[in-house]
Design a protein around this motif. Structure first.
Motif, PDB file in Angstrom:
ATOM      1  N   UNK A   1      29.634  49.520  37.478  1.00 41.54           N
ATOM      2  CA  UNK A   1      28.976  49.538  38.852  1.00 41.54           C
ATOM      3  C   UNK A   1      27.501  48.638  38.501  1.00 41.54           C
ATOM      4  N   UNK A   2      27.014  47.773  39.147  1.00 42.64           N
ATOM      5  CA  UNK A   2      25.859  47.238  38.946  1.00 42.64           C
ATOM      6  C   UNK A   2      25.213  47.168  40.315  1.00 42.64           C
TER       7      UNK A   2
ATOM      8  N   UNK B   1      30.724  46.755  42.445  1.00 42.13           N
ATOM      9  CA  UNK B   1      31.744  47.116  41.413  1.00 42.13           C
ATOM     10  C   UNK B   1      32.214  45.975  41.185  1.00 42.13           C
ATOM     11  N   UNK B   2      32.358  45.950  39.814  1.00 42.77           N
ATOM     12  CA  UNK B   2      32.953  44.601  39.145  1.00 42.77           C
ATOM     13  C   UNK B   2      34.108  45.128  38.132  1.00 42.77           C
TER      14      UNK B   2
ATOM     15  N   UNK C   1      34.948  41.294  42.205  1.00 41.32           N
ATOM     16  CA  UNK C   1      33.674  41.831  42.707  1.00 41.32           C
ATOM     17  C   UNK C   1      33.782  42.447  44.169  1.00 41.32           C
ATOM     18  N   UNK C   2      33.242  43.693  44.252  1.00 38.67           N
ATOM     19  CA  UNK C   2      33.436  44.405  45.601  1.00 38.67           C
ATOM     20  C   UNK C   2      32.501  45.381  45.814  1.00 38.67           C
ATOM     21  N   UNK C   3      32.127  45.660  46.999  1.00 40.60           N
ATOM     22  CA  UNK C   3      31.101  46.645  47.325  1.00 40.60           C
ATOM     23  C   UNK C   3      31.597  48.081  46.678  1.00 40.60           C
TER      24      UNK C   3
ATOM     25  N   UNK D   1      26.855  41.670  34.370  1.00 43.20           N
ATOM     26  CA  UNK D   1      27.792  42.774  34.173  1.00 43.20           C
ATOM     27  C   UNK D   1      28.173  42.675  32.726  1.00 43.20           C
ATOM     28  N   UNK D   2      27.984  43.528  31.967  1.00 38.65           N
ATOM     29  CA  UNK D   2      28.488  43.710  30.664  1.00 38.65           C
ATOM     30  C   UNK D   2      29.774  44.407  30.452  1.00 38.65           C
TER      31      UNK D   2
END
Length: 306
Positions: A200-201, A205-206, A225-227, A299-300
């Motif tokens: 989560x960033x 949410x990735x 990639x989503x909410x 996002x890592x």
């Protein structure tokens, strides 16, 4: 007699086809980074050093210029050198300072012509000793082979800086060096592969999926990639530096560097796909960068390649 003529003609055609194939094989990928979206396998020609020595990291090129699956690969310019310097000799933690990058050729002459590469002449990647800090910025070209940028470092210790660029007439090139930053050093965090590749960033949410985790095999990285709250898929990503996203990958020891561009640069989500190849077994950390609603987010993930 007719049979002999036909046999000779067939032999000539077969020889021509084999000769053409041989020529295609001779067109080796350029040694720039794994600036991917580039489609064929490449070899990394890297001159690796430790400490504060310079390192020219040849990238694994997937068949041509950035993100172009069909462009012919250009020859690399050999023996490029770089210097990374600060006005006072060393940067200090938590203080903004000017970083100067100068690129020269094997004869010490400055390199003054560069191709625009995803909207910039030079991409500068900065990481710390345990890869817990990541910065992707774009210095300004001042002429005389020199780029400058103002930046800061969150703690003391060693940082590796990568200058990623295309000299006009050459291929994607990456030059790197370890630099020392004065100040209290942060604790070293372990770089451990993650079992669940979901992060989560902010409000997003990735999820990352890899088509393969073997070295020297082409792998597709798919970022979904989503909410984070509603799980609604985000399909209106905005271009970041001319593409749906960018991915930087480093081996655990920061000796292997890959800068990967998307397979479909015009994609808008929810999936962003990248093609690359890991040069050897080991632990790698990667950072995906995307833009949505005018904000760039990073996002890592840490993955294990065996």
């Amino acid at each position: 007699m007719k049979k002999k003529i036909l046999l000779v003609a067939a032999a000539v055609v077969a020889f021509s086809v084999l000769a053409a194939c041989g020529k295609a094989e001779d067109k080796k990928p350029a040694n720039g980074n794994n600036h991917a979206g580039h489609a064929a396998s490449g070899q990394e020609n890297a001159e690796k050093h430790t400490g504060n020595e310079k390192e020219e990291a040849g990238d694994m090129e997937h068949g041509g210029s950035h993100g172009d699956h069909s462009a012919a690969a250009k020859p690399a310019l050999e023996d490029l050198n770089v210097s990374f310097t600060f006005p006072t000799g060393a940067a200090k933690a938590n203080e903004e300072t000017e970083l100067t990058i100068q690129i020269t050729d094997k004869d010490g002459k400055t390199v003054n012509k560069y191709d625009i590469n995803h909207e910039k002449l030079l991409h500068l990647i900065i990481v710390n000793h345990d890869l817990s800090f990541f910065n992707h910025i774009h210095p300004e070209f001042k002429g005389d082979g020199t780029f400058t940028v103002n930046t800061s470092f969150p703690a003391g210790g060693e940082y590796k800086v990568f200058a990623d660029f295309i000299p006009t007439g050459g291929a994607n090139s990456t030059l790197s060096e370890w630099v020392k930053v004065e100040g209290k050093e942060s604790k070293h965090a372990a770089i451990t592969p993650e079992g669940k590749l979901v992060k989560e960033v902010g409000v997003k949410e990735i999820e990352l999926a890899l088509s393969d985790t073997k070295p020297n095999e082409e792998v597709t990285l798919t970022f979904n990639i989503r909410d984070a709250k509603t799980k609604k898929r985000i399909d209106n990503l905005q271009p970041y530096l001319g593409a749906v996203g960018h991915v930087v990958i480093l081996s655990k020891d920061a000796n292997q560097y890959l800068h990967v561009h998307p397979i479909d640069e015009k994609a808008t989500g929810p999936d962003a796909k990248f093609a690359t190849s890991f040069p050897q077994s080991g632990t790698y950390k990667l950072w995906g960068q995307f833009q949505h609603n005018g904000e760039v987010f990073t996002v890592p993930f840490v993955v294990d390649v065996r």
